[in-house]
Write a protein that holds these residues in place. Structure first.
Motif, PDB file in Angstrom:
ATOM      1  N   CYS A  78       0.999  -0.987  -0.069  1.00 59.86           N
ATOM      2  CA  CYS A  78      -0.004  -0.127   0.101  1.00 59.86           C
ATOM      3  C   CYS A  78       0.652   1.157   0.202  1.00 59.86           C
ATOM      4  O   CYS A  78       1.907   1.118   0.782  1.00 59.86           O
ATOM      5  N   ALA A  79       0.429   2.079  -0.866  1.00 57.45           N
ATOM      6  CA  ALA A  79       1.304   3.519  -0.853  1.00 57.45           C
ATOM      7  C   ALA A  79       0.834   4.345   0.243  1.00 57.45           C
ATOM      8  O   ALA A  79      -0.211   4.748   0.509  1.00 57.45           O
ATOM      9  N   LYS A  80       1.661   4.967   0.748  1.00 60.51           N
ATOM     10  CA  LYS A  80       1.376   6.065   2.068  1.00 60.51           C
ATOM     11  C   LYS A  80       0.594   7.059   1.675  1.00 60.51           C
ATOM     12  O   LYS A  80       0.951   7.491   0.221  1.00 60.51           O
ATOM     13  N   LEU A  81       0.010   7.947   2.168  1.00 57.04           N
ATOM     14  CA  LEU A  81      -0.824   9.070   1.723  1.00 57.04           C
ATOM     15  C   LEU A  81      -0.653  10.132   2.708  1.00 57.04           C
ATOM     16  O   LEU A  81      -0.415   9.962   3.857  1.00 57.04           O
ATOM     17  N   PHE A  82      -0.958  11.383   2.388  1.00 56.03           N
ATOM     18  CA  PHE A  82      -1.117  12.223   3.041  1.00 56.03           C
ATOM     19  C   PHE A  82      -1.994  13.613   2.614  1.00 56.03           C
ATOM     20  O   PHE A  82      -2.396  13.388   1.398  1.00 56.03           O
ATOM     21  N   PHE A  83      -2.278  14.602   3.229  1.00 55.85           N
ATOM     22  CA  PHE A  83      -2.990  15.680   2.878  1.00 55.85           C
ATOM     23  C   PHE A  83      -2.469  16.998   2.882  1.00 55.85           C
ATOM     24  O   PHE A  83      -1.578  17.086   3.775  1.00 55.85           O
ATOM     25  N   VAL A  84      -2.723  17.992   1.951  1.00 59.09           N
ATOM     26  CA  VAL A  84      -2.139  19.083   1.764  1.00 59.09           C
ATOM     27  C   VAL A  84      -3.184  20.118   2.125  1.00 59.09           C
ATOM     28  O   VAL A  84      -4.439  19.970   1.394  1.00 59.09           O
ATOM     29  N   VAL A  85      -2.771  21.031   3.010  1.00 55.42           N
ATOM     30  CA  VAL A  85      -4.015  22.161   3.299  1.00 55.42           C
ATOM     31  C   VAL A  85      -3.296  23.397   2.800  1.00 55.42           C
ATOM     32  O   VAL A  85      -2.171  23.884   3.540  1.00 55.42           O
ATOM     33  N   GLY A  86      -3.881  24.086   2.167  1.00 48.45           N
ATOM     34  CA  GLY A  86      -3.485  25.435   1.939  1.00 48.45           C
ATOM     35  C   GLY A  86      -4.075  26.602   2.902  1.00 48.45           C
ATOM     36  O   GLY A  86      -5.148  26.665   2.980  1.00 48.45           O
ATOM     37  N   PHE A 108     -10.919  18.698   8.807  1.00 45.98           N
ATOM     38  CA  PHE A 108     -11.234  17.513   8.067  1.00 45.98           C
ATOM     39  C   PHE A 108     -10.256  16.761   7.760  1.00 45.98           C
ATOM     40  O   PHE A 108     -10.217  15.682   7.995  1.00 45.98           O
ATOM     41  N   ALA A 109      -9.245  17.313   7.180  1.00 40.05           N
ATOM     42  CA  ALA A 109      -8.021  16.635   6.993  1.00 40.05           C
ATOM     43  C   ALA A 109      -7.339  15.674   8.064  1.00 40.05           C
ATOM     44  O   ALA A 109      -7.026  14.514   8.033  1.00 40.05           O
ATOM     45  N   THR A 113      -6.856  11.922   8.832  1.00 41.35           N
ATOM     46  CA  THR A 113      -5.504  11.384   8.949  1.00 41.35           C
ATOM     47  C   THR A 113      -5.620  10.404  10.367  1.00 41.35           C
ATOM     48  O   THR A 113      -5.174   9.578  10.308  1.00 41.35           O
ATOM     49  N   GLU A 114      -6.473  10.999  11.273  1.00 41.36           N
ATOM     50  CA  GLU A 114      -6.478  10.330  12.597  1.00 41.36           C
ATOM     51  C   GLU A 114      -7.450   9.030  12.450  1.00 41.36           C
ATOM     52  O   GLU A 114      -7.078   7.957  13.003  1.00 41.36           O
ATOM     53  N   ALA A 115      -8.447   9.034  11.525  1.00 40.31           N
ATOM     54  CA  ALA A 115      -9.190   7.858  11.313  1.00 40.31           C
ATOM     55  C   ALA A 115      -8.315   6.676  10.693  1.00 40.31           C
ATOM     56  O   ALA A 115      -8.234   5.456  10.823  1.00 40.31           O
ATOM     57  N   ILE A 116      -7.612   7.087   9.582  1.00 41.49           N
ATOM     58  CA  ILE A 116      -6.631   6.266   9.233  1.00 41.49           C
ATOM     59  C   ILE A 116      -5.499   5.601   9.846  1.00 41.49           C
ATOM     60  O   ILE A 116      -5.396   4.549   9.706  1.00 41.49           O
ATOM     61  N   ALA A 117      -5.089   6.569  10.791  1.00 40.09           N
ATOM     62  CA  ALA A 117      -3.917   6.150  11.534  1.00 40.09           C
ATOM     63  C   ALA A 117      -4.664   5.059  12.549  1.00 40.09           C
ATOM     64  O   ALA A 117      -3.712   4.253  12.943  1.00 40.09           O
ATOM     65  N   ALA A 118      -5.719   5.436  13.199  1.00 37.47           N
ATOM     66  CA  ALA A 118      -6.407   4.382  13.993  1.00 37.47           C
ATOM     67  C   ALA A 118      -6.432   3.018  13.387  1.00 37.47           C
ATOM     68  O   ALA A 118      -6.354   2.088  14.115  1.00 37.47           O
ATOM     69  N   GLU A 119      -6.501   2.941  12.000  1.00 36.41           N
ATOM     70  CA  GLU A 119      -6.486   1.490  11.481  1.00 36.41           C
ATOM     71  C   GLU A 119      -5.082   0.996  11.193  1.00 36.41           C
ATOM     72  O   GLU A 119      -5.068   0.103  11.225  1.00 36.41           O
ATOM     73  N   GLN A 120      -4.313   2.066  10.428  1.00 34.83           N
ATOM     74  CA  GLN A 120      -3.096   1.680   9.991  1.00 34.83           C
ATOM     75  C   GLN A 120      -2.062   3.029  10.072  1.00 34.83           C
ATOM     76  O   GLN A 120      -2.098   3.818   9.226  1.00 34.83           O
ATOM     77  N   ALA A 121      -1.311   2.908  11.228  1.00 38.24           N
ATOM     78  CA  ALA A 121      -0.663   4.122  11.583  1.00 38.24           C
ATOM     79  C   ALA A 121       0.479   4.540  10.611  1.00 38.24           C
ATOM     80  O   ALA A 121       0.388   5.904  10.243  1.00 38.24           O
ATOM     81  N   ASP A 122       0.935   3.406  10.044  1.00 43.16           N
ATOM     82  CA  ASP A 122       1.961   3.584   9.015  1.00 43.16           C
ATOM     83  C   ASP A 122       1.493   4.099   7.694  1.00 43.16           C
ATOM     84  O   ASP A 122       2.354   4.643   7.027  1.00 43.16           O
ATOM     85  N   LYS A 125       0.866   9.902   6.455  1.00 42.52           N
ATOM     86  CA  LYS A 125       1.954  10.887   6.895  1.00 42.52           C
ATOM     87  C   LYS A 125       1.155  12.146   7.380  1.00 42.52           C
ATOM     88  O   LYS A 125      -0.139  12.288   7.294  1.00 42.52           O
ATOM     89  N   PRO A 126       1.884  12.894   8.233  1.00 43.13           N
ATOM     90  CA  PRO A 126       1.219  14.238   8.620  1.00 43.13           C
ATOM     91  C   PRO A 126       1.003  15.034   7.575  1.00 43.13           C
ATOM     92  O   PRO A 126       1.377  14.880   6.450  1.00 43.13           O
ATOM     93  N   ILE A 127       0.106  15.817   7.804  1.00 44.93           N
ATOM     94  CA  ILE A 127      -0.563  16.907   6.786  1.00 44.93           C
ATOM     95  C   ILE A 127       0.251  17.812   6.763  1.00 44.93           C
ATOM     96  O   ILE A 127       1.214  18.237   7.453  1.00 44.93           O
ATOM     97  N   ARG A 128       0.517  18.388   5.505  1.00 42.76           N
ATOM     98  CA  ARG A 128       1.434  19.236   4.928  1.00 42.76           C
ATOM     99  C   ARG A 128       0.492  20.617   4.718  1.00 42.76           C
ATOM    100  O   ARG A 128      -0.421  20.867   4.170  1.00 42.76           O
ATOM    101  N   LEU A 129       0.821  21.561   5.664  1.00 44.36           N
ATOM    102  CA  LEU A 129       0.173  22.857   5.761  1.00 44.36           C
ATOM    103  C   LEU A 129       1.188  23.711   4.993  1.00 44.36           C
ATOM    104  O   LEU A 129       2.285  24.046   5.361  1.00 44.36           O
ATOM    105  N   LYS A 130       0.715  24.512   4.014  1.00 38.25           N
ATOM    106  CA  LYS A 130       1.265  25.121   2.901  1.00 38.25           C
ATOM    107  C   LYS A 130       0.939  26.431   2.655  1.00 38.25           C
ATOM    108  O   LYS A 130      -0.468  26.466   2.773  1.00 38.25           O
ATOM    109  N   VAL A 131       1.630  27.543   2.372  1.00 34.79           N
ATOM    110  CA  VAL A 131       1.053  28.554   1.692  1.00 34.79           C
ATOM    111  C   VAL A 131       0.435  28.258   0.187  1.00 34.79           C
ATOM    112  O   VAL A 131       0.554  27.388  -0.305  1.00 34.79           O
ATOM    113  N   GLY A 132      -0.404  29.180  -0.120  1.00 40.06           N
ATOM    114  CA  GLY A 132      -1.234  28.775  -1.338  1.00 40.06           C
ATOM    115  C   GLY A 132      -2.454  28.606  -1.164  1.00 40.06           C
ATOM    116  O   GLY A 132      -3.042  28.501   0.138  1.00 40.06           O
TER     117      GLY A 132
END
Length: 176
Positions: A78-86, A108-109, A113-122, A125-132
Motif C-alpha cells: 500500500c502506498a502511503k498518503l497524506f493531505f495538503v492544506v493551503g 477535516f484532513a 488522518t486520525e481515522a486512517i492512523a487508527a486503522e493503519q498508523a504507518d 503521513k502528517p498533513i502538510r500545511l502550505k502557503v497557497g
C-alpha cells in the motif's frame, strides 16, 4: 492515466459506501504547470452544491528503485498518503481575492488522518500545511496525495479503501 485510475477506484469505493460522486477526468495538464490550479478551478466551478471536493494527486519523487513510501498491510503493498492544506497566503499580499477556510479544511484532513492512523498508523503521513490556496476556497476541499511516482499503481489502488473508509467514518460522524 494512473491518477485517473486511482480516482476511478476512489469513486467506486465511495459509491459502494453510499456517496454520490462526480469524477471529472478533464485533462488539466498543460505546458505551464503553474496555471494548473486555474484550469482546475474552471472545472470545479461547473458543479453546484458540492459537499466535498477531492483533488487527487500522486506525489512527485526523485527516488529510483524500490519505494520506501510503500508499506505492507497483511502482505499487500500500500502506498502511503497524506493531505495538503493551503492557508491562502500567497507570494504577495492581496494575491487572492478569496482565501480558503483553511482551518475547516485542516480539521477535516486531521479527522481523516486520525481515522486512517487508527486503522493503519504507518499508512498516513502528517498533513502538510502550505502557503497557497489549491482551490480550497471553493468549500470543503481535500487535496490528497496517494503514493508517489515511485510507487506502483497497484500500491496506490490498494490504499484507496482506507481513504474511502476514513471519509465514510468522518462524514457519517459529522452528520450525526
Amino acid at each position: 492515466y494512473n491518477v485517473i485510475a486511482v480516482g476511478n477506484a476512489l469513486q467506486t469505493a465511495l459509491e459502494q459506501r453510499g456517496f454520490t460522486v462526480i469524477h471529472d477526468t478533464s485533462s488539466l495538464e498543460g505546458e505551464d504547470i503553474n496555471s494548473a490550479y486555474s484550469r482546475s478551478l474552471t472545472v470545479m466551478q461547473k458543479y453546484d452544491n458540492i459537499d466535498l471536493y477531492i483533488d487527487l494527486h500522486r506525489n512527485s519523487s526523485n527516488q529510483r528503485g524500490r519505494s520506501d513510501n510503500t508499506i505492507l498491510i497483511d502482505n499487500v503493498p500500500c502506498a502511503k498518503l497524506f493531505f495538503v492544506v493551503g492557508t491562502g497566503i500567497g507570494t504577495y499580499e492581496g494575491e487572492y481575492d478569496a482565501i480558503p477556510d483553511w482551518k475547516n479544511n485542516y480539521t477535516f484532513a486531521l479527522s481523516l488522518t486520525e481515522a486512517i492512523a487508527a486503522e493503519q498508523a504507518d499508512l498516513v503521513k502528517p498533513i502538510r500545511l502550505k502557503v497557497g490556496r489549491f482551490n480550497q476556497h471553493m468549500g470543503l476541499c481535500l487535496l490528497a496525495e496517494i503514493g508517489t511516482n515511485a510507487d506502483t499503481l497497484q500500491a496506490a489502488l490498494n490504499t484507496v479503501p482506507y481513504l474511502a473508509d476514513a471519509i465514510q467514518s468522518v462524514c457519517c460522524n459529522e452528520t450525526k
